[in-house]
Design an enzyme around this catalytic site. Structure first.
Site, PDB file in Angstrom:
ATOM      1  N   CYS A   3       3.029   1.571  -2.241  1.00  0.00           N
ATOM      2  CA  CYS A   3       1.847   2.351  -2.613  1.00  0.00           C
ATOM      3  C   CYS A   3       1.565   3.473  -1.621  1.00  0.00           C
ATOM      4  O   CYS A   3       1.057   4.535  -2.004  1.00  0.00           O
ATOM      5  CB  CYS A   3       0.631   1.438  -2.725  1.00  0.00           C
ATOM      6  SG  CYS A   3       0.420   0.322  -1.327  1.00  0.00           S
ATOM      7  N   GLU A  44      -5.440  -8.208   2.775  1.00  0.00           N
ATOM      8  CA  GLU A  44      -5.509  -6.782   3.134  1.00  0.00           C
ATOM      9  C   GLU A  44      -6.970  -6.336   3.194  1.00  0.00           C
ATOM     10  O   GLU A  44      -7.370  -5.344   2.594  1.00  0.00           O
ATOM     11  CB  GLU A  44      -4.742  -5.951   2.092  1.00  0.00           C
ATOM     12  CG  GLU A  44      -3.312  -6.462   1.863  1.00  0.00           C
ATOM     13  CD  GLU A  44      -2.526  -5.668   0.822  1.00  0.00           C
ATOM     14  OE1 GLU A  44      -3.105  -5.336  -0.225  1.00  0.00           O
ATOM     15  OE2 GLU A  44      -1.348  -5.374   1.075  1.00  0.00           O
TER      16      GLU A  44
END
Lengths: 636, 636
Positions: free
Chosen positions: B411, B315
């Protein structure tokens, strides 16, 4: 229809141009270099241990197996390449070396005929417990191909006998009978090898086993999931993608498959075997499947270079028109396998059109896999490389920006070698009556039936001169899509250009007759189907069967900023000393940013005139690391 | 320089347009929906178990911990969003619910102050044994942010006391002292949370711990490799990329870091803390690093939409100008973190220019993360989607073509919610004397010092009308790069447009004074730096701070075949009922293949006139699945 079979390599002597150059390279550089790597005599490259594994299995050495479970196949493909080399060049020194390898393989053979150094050394009780991952049948297939090649080259039966003993053993182990193993290869190629073995031995048991492997594939319940559930099953590679039924084309019976899916090499080796079986057994269902699968590959899932496999994940086909230039897999082996499949489609159908695919794959992706030095290779063949991007983005971890001296998985170098060395068998065929010129290469052909001289600089030159060296020479000259014959004369008198099933049938030639053909070799743009979303607004350039590319070495950095004009005017010159290699230049433009410092700016770039130089794709990365692009923007 | 701090949310009441719409959506749809998901009351979505984990840790329920090791943070971010909502809307029902959550968290707190449901339930002896992967300090940081938000919203001390007990415990555990743990968070955000806690408590121990975490990071020997070598170390995620020192920015001390690397959310949360520390402690080295890192992000590694993170592997950031539109990560959380960092850079420097990045990230990537219904979310925000390609190529496995109702790693939804609900704190600041209008939103501002009315349809409208509702209103009006103010009047008399540090200082306004500003809202092309190789020959369209995109819903399939004209003529109309949303149309062209059947053809396509419709990027994928593109080819 009489079947077209490859002309024996011994009958063709290349006399000029690219094929002669490439065969010399493989003979003098590639085969000796690969011999050294298989002996671990080349420093600084991935360890092979391949020959040492055989020595251990043969009881000639002590030690542990090292390498991948399919490591044996590297030696087999080297032996196959060497066999072709011996058939072409009659080199006694190479033959002595190869004889010793044949003997080594024989010594590694177990009393029951089985050969595989991994299982013999490491897991003698593990034979065929994981057909999905164990690669024993894969290695067997490559062995059979090598053995047949060596037998044909030398007429020595020893290696053929070794192969037959192994194949005989396999016919006992595998089959529909009670107590037999009902599985099939996890990585196809045994089928192709068994069929070759059948062709030289006429032992139908080999043909039947190949047919069994194909027909059994995809039958419910699927074999591999059952295998995985057996106690003690060993997951060798631990890659979930392997367990997808599509990965090894077990999702459905091959005769009913309609789309090219999964691991590209496995798929195309299988399609090759299917085409062989359709030809030999007259299996219409397989023939229909081959036709559909060929279209799936070549009309929707193949790069312009003949590369296949759009993703490194599973080294696989993805879906229609998904052909990314940068994250491509495009394994050299897959394009070799595509040549095998396409050439067999011509044997199956008599239609020469399939050879456009053979040429596309050979002249671009396969030849691109080997360096001008003969000692570096591409496993993965991208159509677009920016080293700055490859360095930083892990999505390009599989992309090498320059050819590599060897690989941990070293399937490609020997596969390229055997293909180049046997290219005459692809180029020329015979149905016993007529010579088929599938690819016009400069050569002399001398065989019981045919005696001819071909003069050409193909794939660069635009003329082909055929001289009959004996009487009653019957020739079928392929009309290719890439370099179509525009004029044709016999002893300076025009001949009609009538194409039937992809071939122009020449009048029977008398000794001394000369046929002259001129081909269209104008460089031109090629654009992709609009669903190839990375290529819209872009064009590539082809000249004959060769795809061209721009390299940083000629055009400086920033190839993405180049634009081809809508109406190009190409100039040609020779920059590479490589069989008449033609380099192209044309005037285009290059975008120049108004502000070079800003990441995002509100003004379109200025376009300045820029000379663009294009070289044959297969020659890229022979001048160090740099950007490369096949597709460039087009700007009117 | 007096520090600019966010205006309290309670002082700003949105009265119109996009911000009002978005706040209403978060209040009425998003927060209740997320409340239900955290309770596992929404069928067909990934199980959360988040609140149940707290109930188990609090002794109110029996059972096992379920979910990711950082699952607690989902509740904390929900609580933070809810706190902002209560501050804005004074909703007693929501406050009662939130009170119960505060009490639940207190009950899950251990006698020594520690809070983490995973370790409390599953590994009570494992606390802080893997700072690299355990996420305890990450959860702590989000808890501190939530606690401070709730305290500010309600003036209730209970949750603040719970947070301080936890923070006090952390100040004992971590630090340079003998017997203390010398580590730091594997996923940064504790630093930001501790600093917020310091700001409301003035307890310097919290500030010092945040500073310790930052200064300790990157010190040799590196902490995480030592941690991994301890007996019994548990590799939770088993992802090699996590062990790269760059992944969590431990490769070098933060004050000496010069390039944005590694996991984008971690990086930007850390930079945010660094900017805070530079501001609060006058740390010049950190301030310099922030400046350099801000440039690294925004000048070389940020998408036009404010997305960051070019690869799903880790990421992560990749390298300069590597900004692929299709394989992008562009996590919604990362753009939230970019807003945090950029707004803090304005606090640090007093320069309003950083707010261009806040606007870029908010109006495009962050708002794009949430559907018009408020119940679907993007984790990953691509700039180019072709569902046909995403379906078949595993390189796009991380790309969702439509927003998702929830995630295994959830998230982003709560992070978007807290950001939208606190957007007034981003839009308006105060240095105690002047009101800073960073982003002009339609609202009434009522605070001890300021009483104003703002009328505008920003980010769509091109006018801003400011009416003073009391005397001596001092205003600094930001001059943005996206919608620069072109004319400015006070009670219909022209004012000079003098920009200092990014702001126009208005004359002190008397009660009833009216300032009218007009902004340049012309749609225009934006082109990328030429090293962004996927975007050469292409342009995107922006209007004000909004990036536009083409969708299949308006333009049919085949967006890759569209071409923008070099000299566009835009028309504007309202198609979406969304705060004055403007849709753009212009005449362009579309490539039409001469032969739609052929994969490779020798003729360039024809270009036919084609109306092109563009919508704000953040509104994409609200009309079902389809192609979407931000960058389109340009054809003169």
């Amino acid at each position: 229809m009489k079947q077209i079979t490859p002309l024996p390599l011994r009958c063709v002597r290349f006399t000029d141009g690219l094929p002669q150059r490439m065969q010399q390279l493989v003979k003098e550089k590639v085969i000796p270099y690969q011999w050294d790597t298989l002996h671990d005599r080349v420093s600084g490259v991935a360890k092979s241990h391949c020959i040492e594994n055989f020595r251990i299995a043969a009881g000639l050495s002590q030690g542990e197996f090292y390498g991948n479970i399919f490591q044996d196949s590297d030696l087999y493909k080297w032996l196959e390449a060497t066999a072709y080399c011996i058939e072409v060049f009659h080199n006694p020194e190479q033959e002595a070396i190869a004889d010793s390898i044949c003997e080594l393989i024989r010594m590694a053979q177990q009393p029951d005929g089985y050969i595989n150094t991994y299982y013999t050394i490491k897991e003698p009780d593990g034979r065929f417990t994981t057909l999905q991952q164990g690669h024993e049948l894969y290695c067997a297939g490559h062995f059979f191909e090598a053995a047949v090649a060596y037998y044909k080259a030398t007429s020595k039966r020893a290696i053929l006998d070794t192969a037959c003993r192994f194949a005989d053993y396999l016919t006992l182990v595998f089959g529909p009978g009670e107590g037999q193993n009902h599985g099939y290869p996890g990585h196809q190629v045994a089928e192709v090898g068994l069929i070759k073995l059948y062709k030289v031995t006429n032992n139908e048991a080999y043909l039947n086993l190949a047919a069994y492997f194909i027909s059994q594939r995809g039958q419910r319940p699927l074999y591999f999931p059952m295998e995985r559930e057996r106690p003690g099953y060993k997951d060798i590679f631990n890659q979930p993608v392997i367990n997808l039924p599509t990965y090894a084309q077990t999702h459905i019976e091959p005769a009913r498959q309609t789309e090219a899916v999964g691991h590209a090499v496995r798929a195309l080796y299988m399609y090759s075997a299917m085409a062989d079986l359709a030809t030999l057994c007259g299996d219409d269902a397989l023939a229909r499947a081959c036709n559909v699968l060929y279209k799936s590959v070549t009309q929707r899932r193949m790069y312009i270079t003949g590369g296949v496999g759009s993703t490194y994940i599973g080294e696989s086909f993805t879906g229609d028109y998904d052909l990314p230039n940068d994250t491509i897999y495009g394994e050299s082996c897959a394009s070799v396998a595509l040549m095998m499949f396409a050439s067999r489609m011509t044997s199956l159908t008599g239609d020469g059109a399939y050879y456009d695919t053979v040429e596309r794959a050979f002249f671009n992706q396969v030849l691109g896999g080997i360096s001008l030095t003969g000692t570096e290779f591409f496993y993965v063949g991208p159509l677009q490389v920016d080293p700055d991007v490859c360095r930083v983005n892990p999505s390009y971890a599989h992309i090498k920006t320059v050819r590599q001296r060897w690989f941990d998985v070293a399937c490609c170098p020997t596969n390229i070698a055997r293909t180049v060395m046997s290219i005459a068998g692809y180029a020329f065929g015979s149905d016993g009556n007529s010579l088929y010129i599938h690819i016009p290469f400069a050569c002399e052909i001398q065989d019981g039936r045919f005696a001819l001289q071909l003069q050409t600089q193909y794939p660069y030159g635009n003329t082909l001169r055929i001289t009959a060296l004996a009487g009653d020479q019957r020739i079928k000259l392929r009309q290719s899509a890439f370099a179509p014959i525009k004029t044709l004369t016999l002893n300076d008198k025009a001949l009609p250009i009538t194409v039937d099933n992809g071939y122009i049938t020449l009048p029977a030639l008398a000794n001394g007759d000369v046929v002259l053909a001129t081909m269209d070799m104008q460089p031109h743009y090629v654009v992709s189907h609009p669903k190839v979303i990375g290529n819209t607004g872009k064009a590539s350039v082809m000249r004959g069967p060769l795809v061209y590319c721009a390299e940083q070495a000629d055009n400086d950095k920033g190839l993405a900023s180049l634009a081809l004009p809508e109406h190009p005017s190409f100039s040609e010159y020779a920059a590479f000393d490589h069989g008449g290699a033609v380099t192209l230049t044309l005037m285009g433009t290059k975008a120049v940013s108004v502000d070079e410092q800003t990441l995002y700016q509100n003004r379109l770039p200025e376009w300045e005139p820029q000379k663009i130089t294009l070289i044959p794709y297969y020659l890229w990365a022979n001048r160090g690391e740099g950007e490369m692009r096949v597709y460039l923007n087009v700007r009117p």
